[in-house]
Design a protein around this motif. Structure first.
Motif, mmCIF file in Angstrom:
data_model
loop_
_atom_site.group_PDB
_atom_site.id
_atom_site.type_symbol
_atom_site.label_atom_id
_atom_site.label_comp_id
_atom_site.label_asym_id
_atom_site.label_seq_id
_atom_site.Cartn_x
_atom_site.Cartn_y
_atom_site.Cartn_z
ATOM 1 N N LEU A 193 100.545 -5.226 144.887
ATOM 2 C CA LEU A 193 100.288 -4.373 146.052
ATOM 3 C C LEU A 193 101.513 -4.261 146.951
ATOM 4 O O LEU A 193 101.821 -3.188 147.475
ATOM 5 N N GLY A 194 102.229 -5.362 147.134
ATOM 6 C CA GLY A 194 103.446 -5.328 147.939
ATOM 7 C C GLY A 194 104.512 -4.430 147.334
ATOM 8 O O GLY A 194 105.162 -3.656 148.039
ATOM 9 N N SER A 195 104.685 -4.519 146.032
ATOM 10 C CA SER A 195 105.710 -3.679 145.389
ATOM 11 C C SER A 195 105.331 -2.202 145.449
ATOM 12 O O SER A 195 106.191 -1.348 145.663
ATOM 13 N N VAL A 196 104.063 -1.886 145.300
ATOM 14 C CA VAL A 196 103.625 -0.490 145.411
ATOM 15 C C VAL A 196 103.833 0.002 146.840
ATOM 16 O O VAL A 196 104.326 1.108 147.061
ATOM 17 N N SER A 250 107.596 0.501 147.490
ATOM 18 C CA SER A 250 108.151 1.631 146.727
ATOM 19 C C SER A 250 107.703 2.956 147.331
ATOM 20 O O SER A 250 108.464 3.928 147.342
ATOM 21 N N MET A 251 106.484 3.011 147.848
ATOM 22 C CA MET A 251 106.018 4.236 148.488
ATOM 23 C C MET A 251 106.722 4.467 149.828
ATOM 24 O O MET A 251 106.950 5.606 150.218
ATOM 25 N N GLN A 252 107.067 3.387 150.525
ATOM 26 C CA GLN A 252 107.760 3.512 151.802
ATOM 27 C C GLN A 252 109.173 4.068 151.616
ATOM 28 O O GLN A 252 109.641 4.850 152.425
#
Length: 189
Positions: free
Chosen positions: A16-19, A22-24
């Protein structure tokens, strides 16, 4: 058991942190104002599949199957005297019947970028204005006359007798069921 649950929670948190990050940091491609205006003034026209016979030396040698879509100016489409799809189909027939775009001796010499430019230029010339801005190829195939006949004849193929199964002693085993298969079948009931 506790280690397994904690490992699962840790994996979910990292995912969840990586998603999230990456979206930010992902950003949409920057489009210039001119490109945005151009796209707003264009319309996508989906194509339809057409089949054009390839004629050489007075006989049909094969068939050119094409599905082309177009990007065209809204202003140009509004001024057309006929629907764009019909004009496109007519122009493709004019271009491809008897043309050198498909060389039967060397089908590997087909030049797609040249074909797209020729279609665009031919359509714009026929329309008398710069209406077509881009040609998009969805499907492009060539079938020889032999390919078509082979497919047509495969549906009318006469019934072929089955090939007999011969066991290791040379006996025809058409009516024999291997013993192992009978035992496996009967034991599963």
């Amino acid at each position: 058991m506790l280690k397994l649950v904690l490992t699962g929670v840790w994996v979910c948190a990292v995912t969840l942190g990586s998603v999230y990050f990456s979206m930010q940091y992902a950003s949409a491609p920057v489009m210039s104002e001119a490109d945005a205006d151009r796209r707003a003034s264009e319309e996508y026209i989906p194509g339809e599949i057409i089949t054009v016979p390839v004629i050489k030396e007075g006989a049909v040698q094969g068939y050119f199957l094409a599905k082309l879509s177009f990007s065209a100016t809204k202003e140009g489409i509004a001024k057309l005297h006929a629907p764009l799809r019909q004009v496109v189909t007519d122009e493709l027939y004019d271009m491809l019947v008897g043309s050198k775009f498909v060389d039967l001796a060397d089908t590997g010499s087909f030049d797609l970028p040249t074909f797209k430019v020729a279609v665009k230029d031919g359509l714009n010339k026929k329309l008398g204005n710069e209406v077509i801005t881009e040609v998009l190829v969805e499907q492009l195939e060539y079938l020889t006359k032999d390919d078509v006949e082979r497919v047509a004849n495969s549906q009318n193929r006469p019934y072929q007798k089955p090939v007999p199964v011969v066991d290791k002693n040379g006996n025809v085993a058409a009516d024999k069921i291997p013993e192992g298969a009978v035992k496996a079948t009967s034991s599963s009931h």
